[in-house]
Design a protein around this motif. Structure first.
Motif, mmCIF file in Angstrom:
data_model
loop_
_atom_site.group_PDB
_atom_site.id
_atom_site.type_symbol
_atom_site.label_atom_id
_atom_site.label_comp_id
_atom_site.label_asym_id
_atom_site.label_seq_id
_atom_site.Cartn_x
_atom_site.Cartn_y
_atom_site.Cartn_z
ATOM 1 N N LEU A 149 26.819 37.411 38.887
ATOM 2 C CA LEU A 149 27.414 38.055 37.655
ATOM 3 C C LEU A 149 27.285 39.573 37.910
ATOM 4 C CD1 LEU A 149 26.369 35.735 34.651
ATOM 5 C CD2 LEU A 149 28.334 35.638 36.046
ATOM 6 N N ARG A 150 26.137 39.996 38.427
ATOM 7 C CA ARG A 150 26.098 41.638 38.507
ATOM 8 C C ARG A 150 27.082 42.008 39.464
ATOM 9 N NH1 ARG A 150 20.627 40.377 39.246
ATOM 10 N NH2 ARG A 150 20.760 40.597 41.504
ATOM 11 N N GLY A 151 27.405 41.191 40.585
ATOM 12 C CA GLY A 151 28.566 41.774 41.741
ATOM 13 C C GLY A 151 29.959 41.402 41.052
ATOM 14 N N MET A 152 30.235 40.615 40.274
ATOM 15 C CA MET A 152 31.216 40.384 39.421
ATOM 16 C C MET A 152 31.521 41.443 38.445
ATOM 17 S SD MET A 152 32.514 37.120 37.008
ATOM 18 C CE MET A 152 33.789 37.239 35.613
ATOM 19 N N ALA A 153 30.783 41.937 37.863
ATOM 20 C CA ALA A 153 30.890 42.934 36.735
ATOM 21 C C ALA A 153 31.047 44.380 37.555
ATOM 22 C CB ALA A 153 29.596 43.223 35.909
ATOM 23 N N ALA A 154 30.367 44.630 38.689
ATOM 24 C CA ALA A 154 30.576 45.654 39.501
ATOM 25 C C ALA A 154 32.005 45.799 40.039
ATOM 26 C CB ALA A 154 29.790 45.839 40.587
ATOM 27 N N GLY A 155 32.438 44.624 40.487
ATOM 28 C CA GLY A 155 33.996 44.645 41.202
ATOM 29 C C GLY A 155 35.040 44.684 39.998
ATOM 30 N N VAL A 156 34.652 44.024 38.794
ATOM 31 C CA VAL A 156 35.733 44.376 37.711
ATOM 32 C C VAL A 156 35.818 45.875 37.477
ATOM 33 C CG1 VAL A 156 36.238 44.061 35.227
ATOM 34 C CG2 VAL A 156 35.593 42.263 36.817
ATOM 35 N N ALA A 157 34.718 46.607 37.298
ATOM 36 C CA ALA A 157 34.794 48.120 37.210
ATOM 37 C C ALA A 157 35.380 48.895 38.229
ATOM 38 C CB ALA A 157 33.266 48.422 36.745
ATOM 39 N N VAL A 181 44.766 44.335 38.991
ATOM 40 C CA VAL A 181 45.025 44.091 40.175
ATOM 41 C C VAL A 181 44.656 45.168 41.254
ATOM 42 C CG1 VAL A 181 47.423 44.687 40.601
ATOM 43 C CG2 VAL A 181 46.769 42.642 41.727
ATOM 44 N N PRO A 182 44.202 44.993 42.355
ATOM 45 C CA PRO A 182 43.733 46.185 43.126
ATOM 46 C C PRO A 182 45.024 46.847 43.533
ATOM 47 C CG PRO A 182 43.731 43.862 44.452
ATOM 48 C CD PRO A 182 43.778 43.681 42.796
ATOM 49 N N ALA A 221 35.881 40.019 42.875
ATOM 50 C CA ALA A 221 36.419 40.523 41.601
ATOM 51 C C ALA A 221 37.081 41.849 41.605
ATOM 52 C CB ALA A 221 35.175 41.018 40.641
ATOM 53 N N ALA A 222 36.657 42.830 42.689
ATOM 54 C CA ALA A 222 37.559 44.028 42.796
ATOM 55 C C ALA A 222 38.760 43.950 43.386
ATOM 56 C CB ALA A 222 36.632 45.201 43.873
ATOM 57 N N GLY A 223 39.013 42.844 44.112
ATOM 58 C CA GLY A 223 40.306 42.474 44.925
ATOM 59 C C GLY A 223 41.118 41.318 44.161
ATOM 60 N N SER A 224 40.787 40.820 43.059
ATOM 61 C CA SER A 224 41.453 39.616 42.473
ATOM 62 C C SER A 224 42.429 40.382 41.453
ATOM 63 C CB SER A 224 40.745 38.880 41.755
ATOM 64 O OG SER A 224 39.463 38.098 42.659
ATOM 65 N N ALA A 225 43.381 39.543 41.288
ATOM 66 C CA ALA A 225 44.231 39.656 40.032
ATOM 67 C C ALA A 225 43.751 39.193 38.746
ATOM 68 C CB ALA A 225 45.734 39.302 40.234
ATOM 69 N N ASP A 226 43.564 40.049 37.594
ATOM 70 C CA ASP A 226 42.661 39.403 36.665
ATOM 71 C C ASP A 226 43.462 38.853 35.216
ATOM 72 O OD1 ASP A 226 40.611 38.812 34.882
ATOM 73 O OD2 ASP A 226 39.793 40.811 34.741
ATOM 74 N N PRO A 227 43.467 37.454 35.121
ATOM 75 C CA PRO A 227 44.413 36.881 34.190
ATOM 76 C C PRO A 227 43.767 37.175 32.740
ATOM 77 C CG PRO A 227 43.298 35.151 35.202
ATOM 78 C CD PRO A 227 43.024 36.076 36.088
ATOM 79 N N ALA A 228 42.471 37.748 32.582
ATOM 80 C CA ALA A 228 42.014 38.140 31.350
ATOM 81 C C ALA A 228 42.537 39.592 31.032
ATOM 82 C CB ALA A 228 40.512 38.295 31.538
ATOM 83 N N ASP A 229 43.465 40.175 31.795
ATOM 84 C CA ASP A 229 43.795 41.623 31.724
ATOM 85 C C ASP A 229 45.350 41.418 30.875
ATOM 86 O OD1 ASP A 229 45.285 44.304 31.943
ATOM 87 O OD2 ASP A 229 43.534 44.905 32.790
ATOM 88 N N PRO A 230 45.512 41.950 29.721
ATOM 89 C CA PRO A 230 46.903 41.787 29.290
ATOM 90 C C PRO A 230 48.066 42.081 30.326
ATOM 91 C CG PRO A 230 45.463 42.690 27.698
ATOM 92 C CD PRO A 230 44.693 42.750 28.924
#
Length: 481
Positions: free
Chosen positions: A24-32, A38-39, A76-85
């Motif tokens: 989860l730490r890695g995931m949060a860092a990647g999202v930030a 999307v990257p 997380a840093a390299g994913s398309a995030d469907p939670a983003d509108p």
């Protein structure tokens, strides 16, 4: 080297408790680090970021915590995030946290759903859940049943398979609006290519279907769609069902997108006629907010699923089934498969069907509000009122261009937003009328259960502004592609 602990068994939950925070730490860092839906930079930038992390198969490991944190950040840093509108291109939902948490438990315990002795309670839970889904689709049927699949593609394959098992000479028939998996299923099953019926407004025309079935000269399986991929439109199911009844054709409904509207008292009427189909495809990684995969296939007559029966001595020996051990091998075309029903069942237990229906309603209501904003926007044109949660639009600046130039502009707008990392929007080629040449449109598929229309206003402005900028850039640089 030690295995670093097992996920199941005594102590497994404690070891997971130690490792999950690192993930989860890695995931949060990647999202930030990504900072958007999307990257940015496109495929080359993503490939370069991965290359900088070292090889995928190192000789020496870095340890569980470090590997989890490093690669979770990278994912997380390299994913398309469907939670983003602003990530609204596809039927790709942001999964609910309760479903993801349930998936962790299922992965840790790892029931394999190909024999009862590998999945005692998971098999019973799946049976109860699929029985409920079958009743949702067929409330008045004598003996409906349902099985778990990987999604709409596998469910449509089963729909055609059951039709073929009833009649080896069956001919698939579907609308121009049908999902590509229908043609693929026909190919895989050795059936003729589907006869394609005309549509209007992305909706199958009943009169054209009736004429096709009259002239076909062969038994038919008709595939209707309840929620098309391009626009979310629902075929006129009652009329189609009656035409199939009169022609003696079997009906399969691809309701992978719209099927879970059955949970909503406000939207259920839009699916009237679905209960007359011989089979139905559903997909809870759309309206259901599950991680992939979460498909379901319902049959009005449980006996039809006998077509999936196969014997393997080590999994479902005759004497075992006669002694009362459930036969799981005949519940799928796959052998080893995950207990995907578990997280679906947990989600429904948490929310209830009313709660799921309310989320479907929210997405559809939000789409209607977004469509109204598009309709009033000076830089955008609306294709039509959404039937589910898909909003189809086009930049106004494309209207005064030649057809090919306009389509090129629309395609460039989508790629420019993707390259910048600011939005992921879809595309759809839609005819301008019966027999008309298709035009390229942009689409927003709204599956976020918590957003409001205000979350999408900046995206709409960005689409219009990008279209204007691309038009100017192309005129200043005629060789641009």
């Amino acid at each position: 080297m030690r295995a670093d602990g097992l996920a199941g068994g005594e102590g497994g939950a404690d070891r997971l408790g130690e490792l999950i925070p690192a993930a989860l730490r890695g995931m949060a860092a990647g999202v930030a680090e990504r900072g958007g839906p999307v990257p940015a930079g496109g495929p080359a930038a993503v490939a370069a970021a991965l290359a900088g992390e070292g090889g995928a198969l190192p000789r020496h490991g870095v340890g569980a915590e470090a590997a989890l944190e490093e690669l979770s950040r990278l994912l997380a840093a390299g994913s398309a995030d469907p939670a983003d509108p602003a990530c609204a291109a596809h039927l790709h939902c942001p999964p609910l946290a309760v479903s993801v948490a349930a998936d962790v438990v299922a992965s840790a315990l790892n029931p394999s759903m190909d024999s009862w002795d590998q999945a005692p309670v998971a098999s019973e839970l799946e049976r109860e859940f699929t029985t409920g889904i079958a009743r949702l689709c067929y409330p008045d049927a004598a003996a409906p049943d349902a099985v778990v699949t990987t999604g709409g593609t596998e469910s449509n394959l089963l729909g055609l398979l059951l039709a073929r098992e009833r009649d080896a000479h069956v001919r698939p028939v579907c609308g121009v609006n049908a999902h590509h998996s229908v043609a693929r299923a026909a190919w895989l099953l050795g059936l003729p290519a589907p006869v394609v019926v005309a549509c209007e407004g992305d909706r199958l025309l009943p009169a054209a279907l009736a004429e096709t079935l009259r002239d076909l000269g062969a038994p038919a399986v008709v595939v209707a769609t309840a929620g098309t991929t391009n626009t979310g439109t629902i075929d006129p199911l009652p009329e189609i069902a009656e035409i199939c009844r009169q022609a003696g054709a079997r009906l399969h409904v691809d309701a992978a997108y719209g099927g879970m509207a059955l949970c909503s008292t406000a939207l259920r009427a839009q699916l009237a006629g679905l209960e007359q189909a011989g089979s139905v495809a559903l997909d809870l990684h759309k309206f259901g907010w599950q991680p992939v995969a979460a498909g379901l296939f319902a049959a009005r007559e449980a006996a039809d699923l006998g077509a999936l029966t196969v014997r393997a001595e080590y999994l479902n020996a005759d004497d075992d089934t006669e002694a009362g051990l459930p036969d799981l091998l005949g519940r799928s075309i796959r052998t080893s498969r995950r207990p995907d029903a578990f997280r679906m069942a947990v989600t429904v237990r948490a929310l209830g069907t009313d709660g799921l229906g309310a989320l479907v309603e929210h997405c559809c209501d939000t789409a209607g509000e977004v469509a109204a904003v598009v309709d009033a926007h000076p830089g955008l044109r609306l294709w039509g009122a959404p039937e589910l949660s898909t909003v189809v639009l086009r930049p106004v600046v494309a209207e005064n261009l030649a057809d090919a130039e306009a389509d090129e502009l629309v395609a460039r707008v989508r790629r420019a937003l993707l390259e910048a990392g600011t939005a992921v929007i879809g595309r759809a080629a839609l005819p301008t009328g019966p027999g008309g040449a298709p035009q390229l449109w942009l689409k927003l598929t709204l599956l976020h259960p918590e957003t409001t229309v205000e979350d999408y206003r900046p995206l709409l402005d960005r689409i219009a502004a990008t279209a204007g900028a691309e038009l100017v850039a192309n005129r200043e640089s005629p060789v641009a592609s």
